[in-house]
Write a protein that holds these residues in place. Structure first.
Motif, PDB file in Angstrom:
ATOM      1  N   VAL A   1       1.661  -1.295 -12.050  1.00  0.00           N
ATOM      2  CA  VAL A   1       2.826  -0.924 -11.886  1.00  0.00           C
ATOM      3  C   VAL A   1       3.909  -1.647 -11.079  1.00  0.00           C
ATOM      4  O   VAL A   1       3.403  -2.293 -10.145  1.00  0.00           O
ATOM      5  N   VAL A   2       4.644  -2.524 -11.792  1.00  0.00           N
ATOM      6  CA  VAL A   2       5.493  -3.551 -11.300  1.00  0.00           C
ATOM      7  C   VAL A   2       6.718  -2.657 -10.546  1.00  0.00           C
ATOM      8  O   VAL A   2       7.593  -2.037 -10.978  1.00  0.00           O
ATOM      9  N   SER A   3       6.690  -3.072  -9.112  1.00  0.00           N
ATOM     10  CA  SER A   3       7.420  -2.241  -8.146  1.00  0.00           C
ATOM     11  C   SER A   3       8.380  -2.893  -7.345  1.00  0.00           C
ATOM     12  O   SER A   3       8.318  -4.195  -7.341  1.00  0.00           O
ATOM     13  N   GLY A   4       9.174  -2.287  -6.583  1.00  0.00           N
ATOM     14  CA  GLY A   4      10.084  -3.121  -5.561  1.00  0.00           C
ATOM     15  C   GLY A   4      11.392  -3.306  -6.119  1.00  0.00           C
ATOM     16  O   GLY A   4      11.919  -2.612  -7.375  1.00  0.00           O
TER      17      GLY A   4
ATOM     18  N   LEU B   1       2.176  -3.390  -7.809  1.00  0.00           N
ATOM     19  CA  LEU B   1       2.584  -4.639  -7.500  1.00  0.00           C
ATOM     20  C   LEU B   1       3.959  -4.972  -7.191  1.00  0.00           C
ATOM     21  O   LEU B   1       4.978  -4.570  -7.698  1.00  0.00           O
ATOM     22  N   LEU B   2       4.162  -5.357  -5.551  1.00  0.00           N
ATOM     23  CA  LEU B   2       5.252  -5.591  -5.291  1.00  0.00           C
ATOM     24  C   LEU B   2       5.628  -7.191  -5.485  1.00  0.00           C
ATOM     25  O   LEU B   2       4.829  -8.050  -5.184  1.00  0.00           O
ATOM     26  N   ALA B   3       6.755  -7.243  -6.029  1.00  0.00           N
ATOM     27  CA  ALA B   3       6.925  -8.608  -6.853  1.00  0.00           C
ATOM     28  C   ALA B   3       8.126  -9.317  -6.625  1.00  0.00           C
ATOM     29  O   ALA B   3       8.582  -9.889  -7.542  1.00  0.00           O
ATOM     30  N   GLY B   4       8.828  -9.113  -5.502  1.00  0.00           N
ATOM     31  CA  GLY B   4      10.052  -9.611  -5.233  1.00  0.00           C
ATOM     32  C   GLY B   4       9.934 -11.257  -4.698  1.00  0.00           C
ATOM     33  O   GLY B   4       9.935 -11.803  -5.510  1.00  0.00           O
TER      34      GLY B   4
ATOM     35  N   SER C   1       0.827  -1.154   0.073  1.00  0.00           N
ATOM     36  CA  SER C   1      -0.094  -0.069  -0.085  1.00  0.00           C
ATOM     37  C   SER C   1       0.839   1.184   0.037  1.00  0.00           C
ATOM     38  O   SER C   1       0.757   2.213  -0.735  1.00  0.00           O
ATOM     39  N   LEU C   2       2.114   1.200   0.694  1.00  0.00           N
ATOM     40  CA  LEU C   2       2.816   2.257   0.862  1.00  0.00           C
ATOM     41  C   LEU C   2       3.615   2.559  -0.513  1.00  0.00           C
ATOM     42  O   LEU C   2       3.890   3.656  -0.865  1.00  0.00           O
ATOM     43  N   ALA C   3       3.915   1.276  -1.274  1.00  0.00           N
ATOM     44  CA  ALA C   3       4.506   1.310  -2.410  1.00  0.00           C
ATOM     45  C   ALA C   3       3.588   2.230  -3.326  1.00  0.00           C
ATOM     46  O   ALA C   3       4.011   2.873  -4.356  1.00  0.00           O
ATOM     47  N   ALA C   4       2.301   1.906  -3.307  1.00  0.00           N
ATOM     48  CA  ALA C   4       1.136   2.471  -4.226  1.00  0.00           C
ATOM     49  C   ALA C   4       1.246   4.048  -3.668  1.00  0.00           C
ATOM     50  O   ALA C   4       1.004   4.943  -4.794  1.00  0.00           O
ATOM     51  N   VAL C   5       1.434   4.459  -2.606  1.00  0.00           N
ATOM     52  CA  VAL C   5       1.520   5.940  -2.384  1.00  0.00           C
ATOM     53  C   VAL C   5       2.807   6.506  -2.836  1.00  0.00           C
ATOM     54  O   VAL C   5       2.542   7.380  -3.446  1.00  0.00           O
ATOM     55  N   ALA C   6       3.753   5.667  -2.853  1.00  0.00           N
ATOM     56  CA  ALA C   6       5.020   6.310  -3.470  1.00  0.00           C
ATOM     57  C   ALA C   6       4.780   6.560  -4.936  1.00  0.00           C
ATOM     58  O   ALA C   6       5.118   7.438  -5.727  1.00  0.00           O
TER      59      ALA C   6
ATOM     60  N   VAL D   1       3.487  -1.249 -16.596  1.00  0.00           N
ATOM     61  CA  VAL D   1       4.518  -0.594 -16.581  1.00  0.00           C
ATOM     62  C   VAL D   1       5.551  -0.930 -15.426  1.00  0.00           C
ATOM     63  O   VAL D   1       4.951  -1.346 -14.471  1.00  0.00           O
ATOM     64  N   VAL D   2       6.910  -0.413 -15.599  1.00  0.00           N
ATOM     65  CA  VAL D   2       7.761  -0.710 -14.409  1.00  0.00           C
ATOM     66  C   VAL D   2       8.165   0.558 -13.909  1.00  0.00           C
ATOM     67  O   VAL D   2       8.083   1.653 -14.594  1.00  0.00           O
TER      68      VAL D   2
END
Length: 407
Positions: A335-338, A218-221, A197-202, A367-368
């Protein structure tokens, strides 16, 4: 040590309006503040003087003293006092803790990192390490707990509106969020939230979703997790479980909530030791204990056939994940994030090729992220900043004879 923040008495609405303007502006004159807020000149001047006395604003040298000659009466100039207090953002992850102390403009003053003992740290020890990282970062910034105006902590667990996580069958969620809302009870404007959720805020504040009102981050690690924003609102759910990915255990073609990084590493290890194939490429040349997702994706980007095959396989899985998220939440963008986002372009390119074309709803844009491994702590600082803006005047009070801010 700074004087304490105290509950403020009722105040004119003009104080909030002027502080909000100052927070979004650099230097400004009283006339510019009056024009932006629609307040009268006398009300504007009174509010500016009150906020300056409190220590939230700084009056700057007027234009004539600053060397900018103007005819007539020199204009009074002000700016937010960005050192009046600090923000704290924390990514309390499964393996690592990152604590950032920032000024009121969200500029980093100090960062401290710590490593956790994976799956062997009792809740009390985890909470103590998180607090130690925060205190270390505050000391490095030359500040202390009394200077903290707002704090946000991200954890790999669902978190409800009260900052608590539900029970998990193995106790994992309780260990990831060891009642931090109590352990950090000294902090004002405290928010405990899910890391995705905080990644989405960022991403929505300064990343790949700026200006987008419907998106999934999407945190995907190692494990999948999602922060979901619909109509501009970050969704939480009763227990904070929106975005939990255990449902993918039951989705054909995905099979688990394992993250993209975990899948890349596992399939690369299997390929490197597959005696039925001629493993003479880059994968076979990497020692088994050094084979991780980053190295595999670097090989894929360099054109290694074995690594590119793995990137393609993981892309097929990502396409299925995105199609399910698209059907559930109807986002404009995923958004693929992390940390894995730094080298995941080949996986995302494969996913775009494999997105179903027969969905009832249009497939979301994939997107990345460019925010990298610190996306969660970046979102935590952004969330702390928002809380500080909303709550500064609720907790700020002048101490008799001096401002309630550092000298």
């Amino acid at each position: 040590m700074s004087a304490p923040f105290l509950p403020a008495p009722p105040r004119p609405a003009s104080h909030d309006a002027l502080l909000a303007f100052a927070w979004s502006t650099q230097e400004f004159t009283a006339s510019e503040a009056m024009d932006a807020t629609g307040l009268t000149r006398s009300t504007t001047i009174d509010a500016l003087d009150a906020l300056t006395e409190l220590g939230l604003l700084r009056e700057l040298p007027n234009a004539r003293l600053a060397g900018e000659y103007r005819k007539g009466r020199p204009a009074r100039r002000f700016s937010l006092r960005d050192d009046a207090a600090v923000l704290v953002g924390v990514d309390a992850g499964h393996v690592h803790v990152t604590a950032v102390v920032a000024d009121l403009r969200s500029r980093t003053l100090a960062t401290r990192r710590a490593t956790l003992e994976v799956d062997h740290d009792p809740p009390a020890a985890r909470a103590a390490l998180i607090l130690a990282a925060i205190d270390d970062a505050l000391r490095a910034a030359g500040r202390d707990r009394a200077d903290v105006l707002a704090m946000c902590v991200g954890v790999p667990a669902p978190v409800n509106a009260a900052g608590r996580s539900p029970r998990h069958p193995t106790g994992f969620w309780e260990r990831m969020n060891p009642d931090l809302v109590d352990a950090l009870g000294w902090a004002r404007n405290l928010r405990i939230d899910n890391d995705a959720s905080l990644a989405a805020v960022a991403e929505g504040t300064l990343g790949a979703a700026v200006g987008c009102r419907d998106y999934v981050t999407l945190l995907a690690g190692t494990r999948l997790g999602a922060g979901v924003v619909v109509d501009g609102v970050l969704l939480r759910g009763r227990h904070g479980g929106v975005g939990e990915m255990v449902a993918f255990d039951h989705v054909e073609g995905v099979g688990s909530a394992d993250g993209l990084g975990a899948r890349v590493a596992a399939w690369a290890a299997a390929a490197a030791t597959d005696t039925s194939r001629a493993s003479t490429g880059g994968l076979a040349a990497i020692p088994a204990d050094e084979l991780d997702a980053r190295k595999v994706l670097e090989l894929a980007a360099a054109g290694d056939p074995g690594a590119r095959e793995i990137a393609e396989r993981v892309g097929v899985v990502l396409a299925r994940i995105v199609s399910v998220l698209g059907s559930m939440f109807d986002p404009q963008r995923v958004v693929v994030s992390g940390g894995i986002s730094a080298g995941v372009e080949d996986v995302v390119a494969a996913a775009r090729r494999h997105l179903p074309t027969d969905l009832d709803l249009p497939a979301p844009e994939l997107v990345v992220s460019a925010l990298g491994a610190d996306v969660v702590v970046t979102g935590a600082v952004a969330a702390a900043s928002a809380a500080a803006r909303d709550g500064a005047l609720d907790v700020w009070s002048a101490v008799e004879g001096e401002g309630s801010v550092p000298a």
